[in-house]
Write an enzyme that holds these catalytic residues in place. Structure first.
Site, PDB file in Angstrom:
ATOM      1  N   CYS A 146     -17.586  25.727  -6.703  1.00  0.00           N
ATOM      2  CA  CYS A 146     -18.817  26.374  -7.167  1.00  0.00           C
ATOM      3  C   CYS A 146     -19.902  25.773  -6.306  1.00  0.00           C
ATOM      4  O   CYS A 146     -20.541  24.634  -5.969  1.00  0.00           O
ATOM      5  CB  CYS A 146     -19.192  25.901  -8.755  1.00  0.00           C
ATOM      6  SG  CYS A 146     -20.771  26.446  -9.214  1.00  0.00           S
TER       7      CYS A 146
ATOM      8  N   CYS B  73     -22.552  23.542  -8.178  1.00  0.00           N
ATOM      9  CA  CYS B  73     -21.917  22.025  -8.463  1.00  0.00           C
ATOM     10  C   CYS B  73     -21.899  21.378  -6.964  1.00  0.00           C
ATOM     11  O   CYS B  73     -22.131  20.109  -7.040  1.00  0.00           O
ATOM     12  CB  CYS B  73     -20.481  22.516  -8.775  1.00  0.00           C
ATOM     13  SG  CYS B  73     -20.447  22.595 -10.695  1.00  0.00           S
TER      14      CYS B  73
ATOM     15  N   ASP C 273     -35.191  28.077  -4.742  1.00  0.00           N
ATOM     16  CA  ASP C 273     -34.317  29.258  -4.556  1.00  0.00           C
ATOM     17  C   ASP C 273     -34.518  29.573  -2.989  1.00  0.00           C
ATOM     18  O   ASP C 273     -35.461  29.606  -2.283  1.00  0.00           O
ATOM     19  CB  ASP C 273     -34.701  30.582  -5.267  1.00  0.00           C
ATOM     20  CG  ASP C 273     -33.881  31.816  -5.227  1.00  0.00           C
ATOM     21  OD1 ASP C 273     -33.071  31.707  -6.555  1.00  0.00           O
ATOM     22  OD2 ASP C 273     -33.593  32.376  -4.324  1.00  0.00           O
TER      23      ASP C 273
ATOM     24  N   ASN D  80     -30.329  35.387 -15.896  1.00  0.00           N
ATOM     25  CA  ASN D  80     -29.304  36.672 -15.695  1.00  0.00           C
ATOM     26  C   ASN D  80     -27.798  36.424 -16.401  1.00  0.00           C
ATOM     27  O   ASN D  80     -27.369  35.493 -15.807  1.00  0.00           O
ATOM     28  CB  ASN D  80     -29.228  36.928 -13.931  1.00  0.00           C
ATOM     29  CG  ASN D  80     -30.566  37.608 -13.568  1.00  0.00           C
ATOM     30  OD1 ASN D  80     -31.225  38.258 -14.372  1.00  0.00           O
ATOM     31  ND2 ASN D  80     -30.839  37.257 -12.537  1.00  0.00           N
TER      32      ASN D  80
ATOM     33  N   GLY E 188     -27.460  41.392 -12.367  1.00  0.00           N
ATOM     34  CA  GLY E 188     -27.317  41.092 -11.229  1.00  0.00           C
ATOM     35  C   GLY E 188     -27.034  39.863 -10.804  1.00  0.00           C
ATOM     36  O   GLY E 188     -27.229  39.129  -9.794  1.00  0.00           O
TER      37      GLY E 188
ATOM     38  N   HIS F  88     -28.043  29.098 -14.769  1.00  0.00           N
ATOM     39  CA  HIS F  88     -29.299  28.534 -14.127  1.00  0.00           C
ATOM     40  C   HIS F  88     -30.528  29.489 -14.696  1.00  0.00           C
ATOM     41  O   HIS F  88     -30.120  30.533 -15.083  1.00  0.00           O
ATOM     42  CB  HIS F  88     -29.065  28.653 -12.828  1.00  0.00           C
ATOM     43  CG  HIS F  88     -28.715  30.134 -12.253  1.00  0.00           C
ATOM     44  ND1 HIS F  88     -27.448  30.421 -12.005  1.00  0.00           N
ATOM     45  CD2 HIS F  88     -29.542  30.920 -11.782  1.00  0.00           C
ATOM     46  CE1 HIS F  88     -27.294  31.727 -11.527  1.00  0.00           C
ATOM     47  NE2 HIS F  88     -28.679  32.204 -11.319  1.00  0.00           N
TER      48      HIS F  88
ATOM     49  N   HIS G  35     -33.927  30.693 -13.723  1.00  0.00           N
ATOM     50  CA  HIS G  35     -35.097  30.774 -12.570  1.00  0.00           C
ATOM     51  C   HIS G  35     -36.464  30.617 -13.170  1.00  0.00           C
ATOM     52  O   HIS G  35     -36.885  31.046 -14.559  1.00  0.00           O
ATOM     53  CB  HIS G  35     -35.010  32.700 -12.356  1.00  0.00           C
ATOM     54  CG  HIS G  35     -33.969  32.925 -11.692  1.00  0.00           C
ATOM     55  ND1 HIS G  35     -33.682  33.089 -10.258  1.00  0.00           N
ATOM     56  CD2 HIS G  35     -32.604  33.085 -12.394  1.00  0.00           C
ATOM     57  CE1 HIS G  35     -32.495  33.525 -10.136  1.00  0.00           C
ATOM     58  NE2 HIS G  35     -31.719  33.726 -11.157  1.00  0.00           N
TER      59      HIS G  35
END
Ligand code: AMP
Ligand code: ZN
Length: 113
Positions: free
Chosen positions: A6, A9, A32, A88, A94, A101, A103
């Site tokens: 991942c 991770c 990001d 999301n 998407g 997570h 955002h």
């Protein structure tokens, strides 16, 4: 529990670089790589699970602590006049990275429509 294959991770473990802005026992927060606002951070629980729909009571307690801490992390990183939190869930939203997570978007006035 972290997962070997991942992306997030690997960031938490420090196996690949990230622009970390905050870390504690519950979460890892970094910038990001393709920001959609002047400030765009990702807050990632240090427990690997894919989706908000995989929440259980234990994970909810961790997420509550994360959400309690996020205003301070956001303010310290330039979101002093508000911000937007986005999670999301799945393909129609998407979602591209399947480690839950949040955002954090801000640092400017954000369009809504
Ligand atoms: P989502 O579409 O909700 O799954 O969001 C995944 C986010 O991860 C996107 O906003 C990507 O720009 C971001 N992302 C993908 N790879 C990386 C990376 N290596 N470092 C930082 N952010 C990334
Ligand atoms: Zn993961």
């Amino acid at each position: 529990m972290l997962k070997d294959d991942c992306l997030f991770c690997k960031k938490i473990k420090g196996e690949i670089p990230s622009s970390k802005v905050y870390e504690d026992g519950d979460m890892y927060v970094f910038k990001d790589i393709a920001p959609k606002a002047k400030v765009h951070l990702l807050a990632v629980p240090k427990d690997h699970y894919k989706l908000i729909s995989e929440m259980d009571d234990g994970r909810a307690q961790v997420l509550a602590r994360i959400l309690t801490k996020l205003p301070q992390v956001a303010a310290e990183n330039g979101c002093t006049n508000g911000y937007r939190l986005v999670v999301n869930q799945g393909d129609d939203a998407g979602q591209t990275v399947f480690h839950l997570h949040v955002h954090i978007l801000g640092g400017e006035n954000l369009p809504w429509d």
